[in-house]
Write an enzyme that holds these catalytic residues in place. Structure first.
Site, PDB file in Angstrom:
ATOM      1  N   LYS A 131      60.062 108.922  90.514  1.00 21.50           N
ATOM      2  CA  LYS A 131      59.792 110.100  89.675  1.00 21.50           C
ATOM      3  C   LYS A 131      59.415 111.319  90.513  1.00 21.50           C
ATOM      4  O   LYS A 131      59.695 112.447  90.131  1.00 21.50           O
ATOM      5  CB  LYS A 131      58.682 109.801  88.658  1.00 21.50           C
ATOM      6  N   LYS A 213      68.405 101.913  84.991  1.00 19.03           N
ATOM      7  CA  LYS A 213      67.739 101.571  83.721  1.00 19.03           C
ATOM      8  C   LYS A 213      68.045 102.624  82.643  1.00 19.03           C
ATOM      9  O   LYS A 213      68.121 103.808  82.941  1.00 19.03           O
ATOM     10  CB  LYS A 213      66.233 101.513  84.027  1.00 19.03           C
ATOM     11  N   LYS A 216      64.805 107.273  78.540  1.00 19.38           N
ATOM     12  CA  LYS A 216      64.837 108.361  77.562  1.00 19.38           C
ATOM     13  C   LYS A 216      64.773 109.730  78.225  1.00 19.38           C
ATOM     14  O   LYS A 216      65.147 110.718  77.631  1.00 19.38           O
ATOM     15  CB  LYS A 216      63.728 108.204  76.529  1.00 19.38           C
TER      16      LYS A 216
HETATM   17  P1  ATP Z   1      60.300 107.452  80.838  1.00 23.43           P
HETATM   18  O1  ATP Z   1      61.767 107.576  80.827  1.00 23.43           O
HETATM   19  O2  ATP Z   1      59.591 108.666  80.308  1.00 23.43           O
HETATM   20  O3  ATP Z   1      59.703 106.965  82.124  1.00 23.43           O
HETATM   21  P2  ATP Z   1      60.278 104.805  79.693  1.00 23.43           P
HETATM   22  O4  ATP Z   1      61.121 104.606  78.507  1.00 23.43           O
HETATM   23  O5  ATP Z   1      60.695 104.208  80.989  1.00 23.43           O
HETATM   24  O6  ATP Z   1      59.957 106.359  79.784  1.00 23.43           O
HETATM   25  P3  ATP Z   1      57.964 103.949  78.219  1.00 23.43           P
HETATM   26  O7  ATP Z   1      58.405 104.683  77.055  1.00 23.43           O
HETATM   27  O8  ATP Z   1      56.527 104.076  78.509  1.00 23.43           O
HETATM   28  O9  ATP Z   1      58.785 104.300  79.510  1.00 23.43           O
HETATM   29  O10 ATP Z   1      58.334 102.409  78.080  1.00 23.43           O
HETATM   30  C1  ATP Z   1      57.724 101.629  77.123  1.00 23.43           C
HETATM   31  C2  ATP Z   1      58.120 100.198  77.266  1.00 23.43           C
HETATM   32  O11 ATP Z   1      59.526 100.069  77.146  1.00 23.43           O
HETATM   33  C3  ATP Z   1      57.717  99.589  78.609  1.00 23.43           C
HETATM   34  O12 ATP Z   1      57.208  98.291  78.373  1.00 23.43           O
HETATM   35  C4  ATP Z   1      59.004  99.523  79.359  1.00 23.43           C
HETATM   36  O13 ATP Z   1      59.009  98.471  80.282  1.00 23.43           O
HETATM   37  C5  ATP Z   1      60.020  99.296  78.233  1.00 23.43           C
HETATM   38  N1  ATP Z   1      61.318  99.824  78.609  1.00 23.43           N
HETATM   39  C6  ATP Z   1      61.623 101.102  78.899  1.00 23.43           C
HETATM   40  N2  ATP Z   1      62.919 101.231  79.210  1.00 23.43           N
HETATM   41  C7  ATP Z   1      63.451  99.983  79.132  1.00 23.43           C
HETATM   42  C8  ATP Z   1      64.762  99.441  79.353  1.00 23.43           C
HETATM   43  N3  ATP Z   1      65.775 100.201  79.719  1.00 23.43           N
HETATM   44  N4  ATP Z   1      64.943  98.112  79.162  1.00 23.43           N
HETATM   45  C9  ATP Z   1      63.934  97.319  78.777  1.00 23.43           C
HETATM   46  N5  ATP Z   1      62.675  97.760  78.571  1.00 23.43           N
HETATM   47  C10 ATP Z   1      62.423  99.068  78.732  1.00 23.43           C
END
Ligand code: ATP
Ligand code: LTN
Length: 349
Positions: A131, A213, A216
């Site tokens: 990040k 991954k 969002k």
């Molecule tokens: P950002 O993109 O802002 O870093 P994020 O989606 O990675 O956000 P969170 O919204 O905090 O992060 O994620 C919430 C939960 O969703 C966490 O447990 C994370 O491990 C899970 N998660 C996020 N993206 C994925 C993915 N692509 N596949 C599976 N689990 C996910």
């Protein structure tokens, strides 16, 4: 005739203490299918399975401000994430749902965890390194210290179980180290938590770059499916998902990351094992497979979207968040008192 004897209270076995589960999601945008499969769907499954466990699930708004957020957008996203949680099936009777910044103790214990962790440990975190290079307006200190706050989120509630996606493994490991270190320095204070990872779908990949991954905060809207995307858009995004050119539906993450990711999504949403799907689609084209998957995803999202619109402008949502925060505060403030006492802070006797 046998008579029923009631044991005196003092003779009854003391009830087994409830276990605790903690998890959170950052309101940094609309939630994706990755968040649903990796996190939300697991919470809902666990709430029905773990009857001896109290759930604390929160919207991690303090984590969101580790990167710049527009005020109105953040406000909207916080409410939206709360409504999505409920729309996905989280039951407010079983789960304490709350907003992290409304329970001040998170920030307080976050600071104490910063005073337990070493800078080197923070700098080593992969998510920080990823990040950091994306920041255009300067790197906020909190982006680096963020895992200390995450440790605090978990340790405040003496969580036994922390359901998370694969990307959070390293942060959980750090939390365990910090809990152990604190206990060693100041005496037994925190429960050392265990992670809980979904069997399938712990890492849903980007539709446009399946080696990364699904995120969002990605700039390319075709890389993710939002839970609130309209269903036509969902089908189109799946149709244009990157695959390979050999035309064979088989799970092989190294050689065929695109199709493997689509198989994972299909299997996670239908509970059909991937092996079974491979058999079912043995002689089918990618295009036919993608059409079917488009329907599977649309079927999963339709009821979520309906329920979302029932919650988003409903005062019931605020009642649920108030109740959740009240219960969370009770547990968290007791814990902070205990921590202050152990460390010699303030005047706590
Ligand atoms: P950002 O993109 O802002 O870093 P994020 O989606 O990675 O956000 P969170 O919204 O905090 O992060 O994620 C919430 C939960 O969703 C966490 O447990 C994370 O491990 C899970 N998660 C996020 N993206 C994925 C993915 N692509 N596949 C599976 N689990 C996910
Ligand atoms: N760091 C997580 C979100 C998060 C979390 C937590 C998850 C913040 N605090 C406590 C589990 C427990 C993320 O970026 N996905």
């Amino acid at each position: 005739m046998p008579t029923k004897t009631t044991k005196k209270k003092s003779e009854q076995p003391t009830p087994k203490p409830m276990k605790r589960l903690v998890s959170g999601i950052k309101p940094t945008g609309q939630l994706t299918l990755g968040n649903y499969i990796g996190a939300l769907k697991q919470f809902v499954k666990l709430q029905d399975e773990l009857i001896d466990t109290e759930f604390f699930i929160f919207i991690a708004d303090l984590h969101a401000i580790t990167t710049p957020q527009e005020r109105q957008e953040l406000k909207k996203n916080i409410r939206s994430v709360a409504a999505v949680y409920l729309a996905c099936g989280l039951d407010p009777e079983k789960v304490n749902l709350f907003i992290q910044s409304e329970v001040n103790e998170h920030a307080v214990l976050g600071y104490i965890m910063e005073s337990t962790a070493y800078i080197g440990e923070m700098e080593r975190m992969t998510q920080y390194k990823d990040k950091k290079v994306k920041q255009t307006e300067g790197i906020r200190t909190s982006l680096m210290t963020y895992p200390a706050l995450m440790a605090a989120d978990i340790l405040l509630y003496d969580a036994d179980i922390v359901p998370i996606g694969d990307d959070q493994k390293q942060h959980l490991e750090l939390t365990r180290n910090l809990a152990t270190r604190f206990n060693h320095l100041y005496g037994d204070t925190f429960v050392v938590p265990e992670g809980f990872f979904p069997e399938t779908g712990a890492r849903i990949m980007s539709l446009s770059e399946p080696s990364k991954k699904m995120d969002k905060s990605n700039e390319n809207a075709k890389s993710y499916i939002m839970l609130l995307d309209d269903l036509g858009t969902v089908r189109n995004k799946i149709k244009s998902a990157v695959t390979d050119s050999d035309g064979f539906i088989k799970y092989d993450v190294k050689k065929k990351p695109g199709i493997s990711n689509l198989l994972t999504i299909y299997s996670s949403l239908t509970d059909i094992p991937i092996k079974e799907l491979e058999k079912q689609y043995k002689d089918k084209s990618y295009s036919a497979f993608k059409t079917d998957l488009g329907e599977v995803v649309a079927d999963a999202l339709r009821p979520i979207q309906q329920r979302y619109f029932e919650y988003i402008n409903n005062p019931r949502l605020d009642e649920i968040l108030d109740q959740g925060a009240e219960r969370a505060k009770l547990i968290a403030s007791r814990k902070i008192q205990k921590v202050f006492k152990k460390m010699g802070l303030g005047r706590v006797k």
